[in-house]
Design a protein around this motif. Structure first.
Motif, mmCIF file in Angstrom:
data_model
loop_
_atom_site.group_PDB
_atom_site.id
_atom_site.type_symbol
_atom_site.label_atom_id
_atom_site.label_comp_id
_atom_site.label_asym_id
_atom_site.label_seq_id
_atom_site.Cartn_x
_atom_site.Cartn_y
_atom_site.Cartn_z
ATOM 1 N N TRP A 168 44.795 37.131 39.657
ATOM 2 C CA TRP A 168 44.872 38.588 39.708
ATOM 3 C C TRP A 168 45.957 39.089 40.653
ATOM 4 O O TRP A 168 46.350 40.260 40.575
ATOM 5 N N ALA A 174 44.021 40.698 29.166
ATOM 6 C CA ALA A 174 43.465 40.996 27.848
ATOM 7 C C ALA A 174 44.496 40.730 26.754
ATOM 8 O O ALA A 174 44.155 40.224 25.671
ATOM 9 N N ASN A 184 47.480 41.731 35.901
ATOM 10 C CA ASN A 184 46.441 42.757 35.900
ATOM 11 C C ASN A 184 45.503 42.598 34.704
ATOM 12 O O ASN A 184 45.718 41.755 33.825
ATOM 13 N N ASP A 185 44.462 43.419 34.664
ATOM 14 C CA ASP A 185 43.443 43.305 33.615
ATOM 15 C C ASP A 185 44.040 43.442 32.217
ATOM 16 O O ASP A 185 43.688 42.694 31.299
ATOM 17 N N LYS A 186 44.926 44.412 32.050
ATOM 18 C CA LYS A 186 45.513 44.665 30.732
ATOM 19 C C LYS A 186 46.353 43.483 30.266
ATOM 20 O O LYS A 186 46.317 43.105 29.089
ATOM 21 N N ARG A 196 37.634 37.809 40.524
ATOM 22 C CA ARG A 196 37.349 38.950 39.643
ATOM 23 C C ARG A 196 36.827 38.465 38.295
ATOM 24 O O ARG A 196 37.238 37.408 37.804
ATOM 25 N N ILE A 201 36.108 41.312 27.902
ATOM 26 C CA ILE A 201 36.997 41.892 26.897
ATOM 27 C C ILE A 201 36.214 41.941 25.595
ATOM 28 O O ILE A 201 35.883 40.896 25.019
ATOM 29 N N PRO A 257 35.151 45.976 33.553
ATOM 30 C CA PRO A 257 35.103 45.278 34.848
ATOM 31 C C PRO A 257 33.679 44.815 35.161
ATOM 32 O O PRO A 257 32.725 45.578 35.007
ATOM 33 N N ILE A 271 36.065 40.027 34.271
ATOM 34 C CA ILE A 271 36.140 41.125 33.314
ATOM 35 C C ILE A 271 35.611 40.656 31.962
ATOM 36 O O ILE A 271 35.692 39.473 31.628
ATOM 37 N N ILE A 308 38.416 46.646 27.974
ATOM 38 C CA ILE A 308 38.239 45.910 29.222
ATOM 39 C C ILE A 308 37.063 46.507 29.994
ATOM 40 O O ILE A 308 37.033 47.710 30.273
#
Length: 262
Positions: free
Chosen positions: A188, A197, A192-194, A38, A42, A49, A40, A47
């Motif tokens: 991942w 970040a 998670n993405d958050k 993945r 920032i 994707p 992303i 965020i």
């Protein structure tokens, strides 16, 4: 993918891998993904994707459509239809929910003999598998991969074609805290993405904007947090959940230099 196939024949090499690539060209980032890694971006805490994972769940309809067009790929052992659970012989003639390659929702059908075959896609989440064998649906190589104890090849369902997304850097002003993060599924699976970040912003604030090692330190911290700490019950995260059991590779690429910092 073709080169890997040639090496398999000429050098007797086998195997395969997922691929995630970022190419910077004339002011734009092109991010190509074939697999379950993945990427992303920032930017100012937001965020964005830059890829999506290709798994039996996300590519269900493509896989089912291929099996529908070429049923010989299923080796008379699998069905391309999906059911909420495995069907038992005693359920022949009864009705059960199903869906095929054209359906997003579910409908009822009468269970027939063919429906007793093992489903092309089985399991949910990280446990979802194509033909009970592989949990990713795009990647390079794996030309020799077969269903266990059979002569059924997985490769026709494992596509080498990536999805490409484009990000135009010239459309935005970027500061040194704006980054592109590339990570394998080992990251991942547990982060998670958050959360990623949050780690990025936390680590970057501890370094001067013109310190080039700050991005390496972010990548290192993401790897360490995803792996966890070795305890009596194995590798554990800060919340005591299991750490990642997969490979964890992370790149953190700055989008803005020190001169852009405000």
């Amino acid at each position: 993918d073709e080169q890997i196939e040639r090496e398999r024949a000429s050098q007797h090499l086998s195997g395969g891998c997922c691929a995630l690539a970022a190419v910077y060209l004339m002011g734009k980032f092109y991010v190509a993904n074939a697999g379950d890694s993945r990427a992303i971006i920032i930017r100012n805490g937001e965020i964005i994707p830059m890829s999506r994972e290709f798994t039996p769940e996300t590519e269900r309809q493509r896989l089912q459509f291929l099996a529908f067009l070429r049923p010989e790929l299923l080796g008379k052992e699998f069905t391309h239809l999906e059911f909420p659970r495995r069907i038992q012989p005693k359920e022949l003639g009864k009705k059960m929910l199903y869906r095929d390659q054209t359906m997003n929702g579910w409908a009822y059908k009468k269970i027939e003999e063919d429906d007793l075959k093992f489903p092309l896609i089985y399991g949910e989440g990280k446990k979802a598998r194509v033909m009970a064998t592989i949990g990713v649906t795009r990647g390079l190589g794996d030309h020799d991969l077969k269903v266990f104890s059979s002569n059924i090849h997985i490769k026709p369902f494992l596509s080498c074609f990536p999805e490409v997304r484009v990000y135009d850097l010239t459309q935005y002003e970027h500061c040194p805290d704006d980054v592109l993060v590339l990570g394998t599924d080992g990251l991942w699976d547990v982060t998670n993405d958050k959360e990623v970040a949050g780690v990025v912003m936390e680590v970057l604030t501890g370094y001067e904007p013109n310190d080039p090692c700050r991005y390496t330190m972010v990548a290192q911290e993401l790897v360490m947090r995803s792996r966890g700490v070795l305890k009596e019950r194995g590798w554990r995260l800060a919340n005591d959940k299991l750490g990642s059991g997969d490979d964890i590779s992370v790149f953190v690429i700055p989008l803005g230099g020190p001169g852009n910092y405000t």
